[in-house]
Design a protein around this motif. Structure first.
Motif, mmCIF file in Angstrom:
data_model
loop_
_atom_site.group_PDB
_atom_site.id
_atom_site.type_symbol
_atom_site.label_atom_id
_atom_site.label_comp_id
_atom_site.label_asym_id
_atom_site.label_seq_id
_atom_site.Cartn_x
_atom_site.Cartn_y
_atom_site.Cartn_z
ATOM 1 N N ARG A 37 0.829 -1.200 0.000
ATOM 2 C CA ARG A 37 0.000 0.000 0.000
ATOM 3 C C ARG A 37 0.869 1.258 0.000
ATOM 4 O O ARG A 37 1.927 1.289 0.641
ATOM 5 N N PRO A 38 0.429 2.323 -0.685
ATOM 6 C CA PRO A 38 1.109 3.611 -0.535
ATOM 7 C C PRO A 38 1.137 4.020 0.940
ATOM 8 O O PRO A 38 0.172 3.832 1.663
ATOM 9 N N GLY A 39 2.260 4.592 1.355
ATOM 10 C CA GLY A 39 2.440 4.954 2.759
ATOM 11 C C GLY A 39 3.226 3.934 3.544
ATOM 12 O O GLY A 39 3.709 4.227 4.652
ATOM 13 N N THR A 40 3.395 2.720 3.011
ATOM 14 C CA THR A 40 4.201 1.697 3.681
ATOM 15 C C THR A 40 5.640 2.191 3.819
ATOM 16 O O THR A 40 6.200 2.779 2.885
ATOM 17 N N GLN A 82 9.605 5.377 1.886
ATOM 18 C CA GLN A 82 8.149 5.229 1.961
ATOM 19 C C GLN A 82 7.581 5.037 0.560
ATOM 20 O O GLN A 82 7.997 5.720 -0.388
ATOM 21 N N THR A 84 5.280 5.533 -2.473
ATOM 22 C CA THR A 84 4.545 6.714 -2.918
ATOM 23 C C THR A 84 3.326 6.380 -3.784
ATOM 24 O O THR A 84 2.456 7.230 -3.988
ATOM 25 N N LYS A 183 9.905 -4.317 6.745
ATOM 26 C CA LYS A 183 8.751 -3.419 6.702
ATOM 27 C C LYS A 183 8.544 -2.860 8.110
ATOM 28 O O LYS A 183 8.294 -3.612 9.050
ATOM 29 N N GLU A 186 2.957 -0.374 8.017
ATOM 30 C CA GLU A 186 2.052 -0.715 6.911
ATOM 31 C C GLU A 186 1.282 0.513 6.471
ATOM 32 O O GLU A 186 0.882 1.346 7.295
ATOM 33 N N GLY A 187 1.084 0.674 5.167
ATOM 34 C CA GLY A 187 0.240 1.751 4.653
ATOM 35 C C GLY A 187 -1.203 1.562 5.089
ATOM 36 O O GLY A 187 -1.634 0.459 5.421
ATOM 37 N N ASP A 188 -1.961 2.628 5.060
ATOM 38 C CA ASP A 188 -3.346 2.585 5.531
ATOM 39 C C ASP A 188 -4.230 1.764 4.594
ATOM 40 O O ASP A 188 -4.115 1.852 3.368
#
Length: 341
Positions: A37-40, A82, A84, A183, A186-188
């Motif tokens: 996921r973006p934000g990871t 991160q 993107t 990791k 985790e992205g949202d």
């Protein structure tokens, strides 16, 4: 069905969130079963530089990533990055070193000290009150903080708690710089993103099966078709290819002298929503209906206004020698078609 409604459910086994406005599907967030996921956030390891592209491949637990930077990095060096956006098929995960920690009320900026408030909050007394809350929680920290527009209607205790939680997460992650590829955050998920970004007042429905009960699935299924009807009888045809997203504007049965500009203006208003719902990004080329060059400025103004409230970063590049209009849009979402199929 009037007003705003947020529905949290699943499409098959995949988590999804839907924003409905007056009964119409306005936004759709769909999870990916495979891509990060973006934000990871990763602690990645520098692998090999690609000097011709001005970047470096990195090793992460989820595969190869690409960072547009070479200076100061050497193979094997750990680095915090991160995600993107979503990678194109067969390409490395896009990442950045400019890490942000986003929540409903705040954004923590580890590399940009200072406290800032959303420009949409104009009331001086409210801005002073928000600054007081922020200083009371984060004073003495070398990290920066942005108070989002959602703070305008929020309880002060909720804002303070959000700042404290996100600052603690940021400190923990930014200090974890030594070790193998891992990791770190985790992205949202779509449900969390809906809570974070759809902050305007809305009825929230979380019951299992709420998509089917509110005719959401029927509207989502229409996204499988490239054709989008426009007001006035025209139509958009949105067709993604490997290289770009082609958008064709047709006037339909209208044969008047103003048919072209009318169809193009309707397309400008409809395009941001359609790209959001379809999860499309990258290079987008508009093949517009014929119209005089004198009408181009009015079309650009309408297009710019339509994208102003869209949350996905989009650059309006301009006209090509052939009369096409080009945009560049961040690949912030998984293409919806991948979920529907």
């Amino acid at each position: 069905m009037k007003g705003r409604m947020i529905l949290l459910d699943h499409i098959g086994a995949v988590e999804a969130a839907v924003l409905m406005i007056d009964g119409q599907l306005d936004d759709l967030l769909v999870d990916s079963e495979t891509a990060p996921r973006p934000g990871t956030i990763y602690r990645a390891l520098a692998d090999r530089p690609i000097k011709g592209q001005g970047g470096m491949f990195l090793k992460t637990p989820d595969g190869s990533a690409f960072l547009r930077q070479v200076k100061g990095l050497s193979p094997g060096q750990p680095i915090l990055v991160q995600v993107t956006g979503y990678a194109e098929d067969g390409k490395a995960i896009p990442v950045t070193q400019k890490i942000l920690f986003k929540s409903r009320y705040v954004i923590i900026t580890p590399d940009a000290p200072g406290i800032n408030i959303s420009r949409s909050i104009r009331d001086d007394d409210l801005r002073d009150a928000l600054l007081e809350i922020a200083h009371g929680v984060i004073d003495g920290s070398d990290m920066g903080l942005i108070l989002r527009s959602s703070c305008a209607d929020a309880d002060s205790d909720d804002i303070a708690s959000d700042i404290e939680t996100m600052a603690a997460l940021a400190r923990a992650v930014m200090a974890d710089t030594v070790g193998p590829a891992e990791k770190l955050a985790e992205g949202d998920s779509p449900h969390t993103l809906a809570w974070r970004d759809w902050a305007d007042p809305a009825q929230v429905v979380q019951d299992k099966g709420c998509f089917a009960q509110n005719s959401v699935l029927e509207q989502i299924n229409t996204l499988a078709s490239p054709r989008v009807p426009l007001a006035g009888g025209g139509a958009l045809f949105i067709e993604p290819t490997r290289a770009l997203v082609a958008v064709d504007v047709n006037t339909g049965p209208d044969t008047s002298l103003a048919a072209g500009i009318k169809a193009n203006m309707a397309a400008a208003r409809a395009l941001p929503r359609q790209l959001r719902l379809r999860g499309l990004g990258g290079q987008i080329v508009l093949d517009l209906a014929p119209m005089p060059k004198k009408d181009r400025r009015a079309f650009e103004t309408s297009l710019r206004a339509a994208f102003r409230s869209d949350q996905v970063d989009t650059t309006l590049v301009g006209w090509t020698p052939l009369g096409h209009y080009e945009l560049q849009r961040k690949r912030a979402r998984i293409p919806t078609k991948e979920v529907l199929t």
